[in-house]
Design an enzyme around this catalytic site. Sequence first.
Site, PDB file in Angstrom:
ATOM      1  N   HIS A 113     -11.741   5.314  -1.082  1.00 36.86           N
ATOM      2  CA  HIS A 113     -11.926   6.434  -1.999  1.00 36.86           C
ATOM      3  C   HIS A 113     -11.824   5.921  -3.426  1.00 36.86           C
ATOM      4  O   HIS A 113     -11.206   4.880  -3.696  1.00 36.86           O
ATOM      5  CB  HIS A 113     -10.859   7.500  -1.758  1.00 36.86           C
ATOM      6  CG  HIS A 113     -11.041   8.253  -0.482  1.00 36.86           C
ATOM      7  ND1 HIS A 113     -10.505   9.512  -0.298  1.00 36.86           N
ATOM      8  CD2 HIS A 113     -11.696   7.954   0.665  1.00 36.86           C
ATOM      9  CE1 HIS A 113     -10.817   9.947   0.914  1.00 36.86           C
ATOM     10  NE2 HIS A 113     -11.541   9.003   1.518  1.00 36.86           N
ATOM     11  N   GLU A 127     -10.091   6.736  -6.068  1.00 36.64           N
ATOM     12  CA  GLU A 127      -8.762   6.492  -6.618  1.00 36.64           C
ATOM     13  C   GLU A 127      -8.139   5.233  -6.025  1.00 36.64           C
ATOM     14  O   GLU A 127      -7.512   4.454  -6.736  1.00 36.64           O
ATOM     15  CB  GLU A 127      -7.844   7.695  -6.369  1.00 36.64           C
ATOM     16  CG  GLU A 127      -8.275   8.959  -7.057  1.00 36.64           C
ATOM     17  CD  GLU A 127      -9.230   9.815  -6.229  1.00 36.64           C
ATOM     18  OE1 GLU A 127      -9.379  10.995  -6.559  1.00 36.64           O
ATOM     19  OE2 GLU A 127      -9.830   9.311  -5.253  1.00 36.64           O
ATOM     20  N   CYS A 175      -7.424  13.655  -2.816  1.00 38.49           N
ATOM     21  CA  CYS A 175      -7.203  14.071  -1.432  1.00 38.49           C
ATOM     22  C   CYS A 175      -5.791  13.659  -1.005  1.00 38.49           C
ATOM     23  O   CYS A 175      -5.101  12.944  -1.741  1.00 38.49           O
ATOM     24  CB  CYS A 175      -8.252  13.419  -0.528  1.00 38.49           C
ATOM     25  SG  CYS A 175      -7.941  11.663  -0.220  1.00 38.49           S
ATOM     26  N   CYS A 223      -5.260   9.784  -1.136  1.00 40.74           N
ATOM     27  CA  CYS A 223      -5.197   9.290  -2.515  1.00 40.74           C
ATOM     28  C   CYS A 223      -3.923   9.761  -3.199  1.00 40.74           C
ATOM     29  O   CYS A 223      -3.325   9.019  -3.980  1.00 40.74           O
ATOM     30  CB  CYS A 223      -6.438   9.715  -3.289  1.00 40.74           C
ATOM     31  SG  CYS A 223      -7.941   8.936  -2.656  1.00 40.74           S
TER      32      CYS A 223
END
Length: 159
Positions: free
Chosen positions: A56, A58, A86, A89
């Site tokens: 992801h 991040e 999310c 993250c």
Amino acid sequence: MLTPIEAQFLARAIALSRSGMENNEGGPFGSVVVLNNKIIGEGNNKVTSLNDPTAHAEVVAIRNACNHMGSYQLTDCDIYTSCEPCPMCLGAIYWARPRRVIYANTRNEAAAIAFDDAFIYDEINATLADRKIPFLHVPDAAALAVFEQWVKREGKKEY
């Protein structure tokens, strides 16, 4: 309200979300890590291009920033991201311990385009017996012995 420089950092995260999407690297998410008004790490979602569910934006940005700093902590850093993080993250952010997180889109706006994390939030709060993916606890003396060694280990780096 953001300062002009802060707005530039958020704009960079959004630009990364667009370029990653347009280059078919993953979903429309981007992130930058900033220390002393300088970007020290950035990333966009690369889940589908790397076949890595942890890639992801991040997480990619945190990895880059930590590598840049030579540290697993992002003390005094700010994370700018195109969307509210999310659950995965969010966990990575708390482990990295930045100063703050600034985001543009909300998790509800992400859910509206089929990136819905409500299921994961529900699973986190579910009892083990009620989780959709079974979790089987198998106590093991050897595993516990490793933990006991950790407690007694001299010179360990705690985090």
